[in-house]
Design an enzyme around this catalytic site. Structure first.
Site, PDB file in Angstrom:
ATOM      1  N   LYS A  44      27.406  41.255  38.368  1.00  0.00           N
ATOM      2  CA  LYS A  44      28.051  40.458  37.328  1.00  0.00           C
ATOM      3  C   LYS A  44      27.083  39.447  36.710  1.00  0.00           C
ATOM      4  CE  LYS A  44      31.206  36.757  36.416  1.00  0.00           C
ATOM      5  NZ  LYS A  44      31.866  35.588  36.996  1.00  0.00           N
TER       6      LYS A  44
ATOM      7  N   ASP B   4      34.455  40.567  36.353  1.00  0.00           N
ATOM      8  CA  ASP B   4      34.971  39.779  37.475  1.00  0.00           C
ATOM      9  C   ASP B   4      36.427  40.190  37.667  1.00  0.00           C
ATOM     10  OD1 ASP B   4      36.322  38.610  35.373  1.00  0.00           O
ATOM     11  OD2 ASP B   4      35.410  36.640  35.609  1.00  0.00           O
TER      12      ASP B   4
END
Length: 401
Positions: free
Chosen positions: A324, A343
């Protein structure tokens, strides 16, 4: 000002009603904490204090509009000449992609009106930002949003620069947003098409890669106020003072330290004193790795890649950088417009609005395989610039929209 705030409040209610009614089988989720990102205020410090006793900012220092007017008064606001459909700073600057902007407060009849970012009530219409335009040069700019356009005023920076060009590059205004909104709306006539009607001008900024990398290493298990506070502490303790805003409590803005400056001055203990906690170790290791790869210039070479997955893999060689964080750095500073940071909130968007075949219905965790599947889903639906569409969908999930 009060009229604008009332209009925005009504529009926020319309947006929330429209977007809620357009959802199908909402997946329960915990929204981000409704806190306003902490302002990067700073108390002027001597050089000795800055480099001998690292510390975190102790309090938020408000910046009032009338105090800004006393700084460089001969530098008037200039029109960036960009329509609201192409840029809305209020939906771009404080939505989690960068951490170098501070909201400017207004004062009406002696009462300070403290607007919040998109994580709060979203009534802000002016900001001060520090843009790192080269390794050794930073500028301080005020941005003001009006109903018709975006204005800017230079508060600190060398003469002779075309700041409209700098800002057009920063906001990537060479890319027309309106055609993208229309295309994305055709590709998703249910969810995104509704969002596009109410939230115009959401753009991806093109920020300095080194600052972006450090900022998102700070983002691990963190939120916008604390990330901003950490980045501010790095500026105050290791950057150079650029400008001081007058007021009851003065606020000094600092440059973001270069890789060489930070490596030469900071220890792991120092960084922990800046509030970084366990991330201090990550940053120390990342600096060592980046130096071995050629320094800050190495990050710019990643802009040449046409494969966001390749950039993701190369960024993960840095300690503290997972999938991420790598995709955040790629999207927000390396021109990887199809990078998709995933996320739990983005995963929930995918499951709720785009998983028509129920692929993730019984999936309990965001595994590497699921992460790739979610990114591929966004890319298949919205490319090119799927990362931009992803950010529009993300902004719509924030409490104020």
């Amino acid at each position: 000002m009060q009229k604008i705030a009332m209009v925005r409040t009504r529009k926020q209610q319309q947006v929330r009603l429209a977007l809620t009614s357009g959802r199908s089988s909402p997946t329960p989720q915990t929204p981000p904490t409704k806190k306003r990102p902490l302002s990067p205020g700073a108390t002027p410090q001597s050089s000795a204090k800055k480099h001998s006793a690292p510390s975190t900012p102790s309090s938020v220092r408000k910046i009032l509009r009338q105090n800004i007017e006393d700084v460089m008064p001969n530098n008037k606001y200039q029109d960036l000449k960009v329509a609201p459909s192409e840029l809305r700073p209020s939906a771009t600057l404080t939505t989690g992609q960068c951490f170098h902007w501070q909201v400017v407060d207004s004062c009406i009849d002696g009462i300070t009106n403290t607007p919040s970012s998109a994580w709060g009530t979203h009534d802000a219409d002016e900001w001060i930002g520090i843009l790192r335009i080269t390794t050794g040069e930073s500028v301080v700019i005020a941005i003001r949003e009006t109903p018709d356009t975006t204005l800017y005023r230079v508060l600190h920076g060398p003469k002779g620069l075309d700041y409209s060009v700098i800002l057009r590059e920063y906001f990537q205004l060479d890319c027309q947003l309106t055609p993208l909104y229309k295309k994305w709306s055709r590709q998703d006539s249910k969810r995104l098409a509704q969002i596009a009607k109410y939230i115009p001008g959401v753009r991806i900024v093109d920020q300095d890669p080194w600052e972006c990398l450090v900022s998102f290493i700070c983002s691990s298990n963190n939120n916008i106020p604390r990330i901003t506070k950490m980045v501010t502490a790095l500026r105050e303790n290791y950057g150079e003072p650029l400008i001081t805003i007058p007021g009851d409590e003065t606020t000094t803005f600092y440059s973001f330290p270069s890789l060489d400056e930070l490596e030469a001055k900071a220890t792991e203990a120092d960084l922990r004193n800046c509030g970084m906690g366990y991330r201090a170790k990550y940053l120390m290791a990342t600096m060592k790795t980046l130096k071995s790869l050629g320094g800050e210039s190495y990050l710019y070479t990643l802009r040449d890649s046409e494969d966001p997955n390749e950039v993701q893999e190369k960024l993960q060689v840095f300690t503290g950088v997972g999938r991420k964080v790598a995709d955040c750095v790629a999207l927000f500073s390396l021109k990887q417009a199809d990078a998709i940071p995933v996320d739990t909130h983005v995963w929930n968007i995918g499951r709720r609005d785009y998983d028509n075949e129920g692929i993730w219905k019984d999936t309990k965790s965001l595994t590497p395989t699921v992460y790739r599947q979610v990114g591929d889903m966004f890319r298949a639906t919205f490319s090119p610039k799927a990362g931009w569409a992803h950010s529009l969908l993300f902004v719509a999930e924030l409490p104020s929209f």
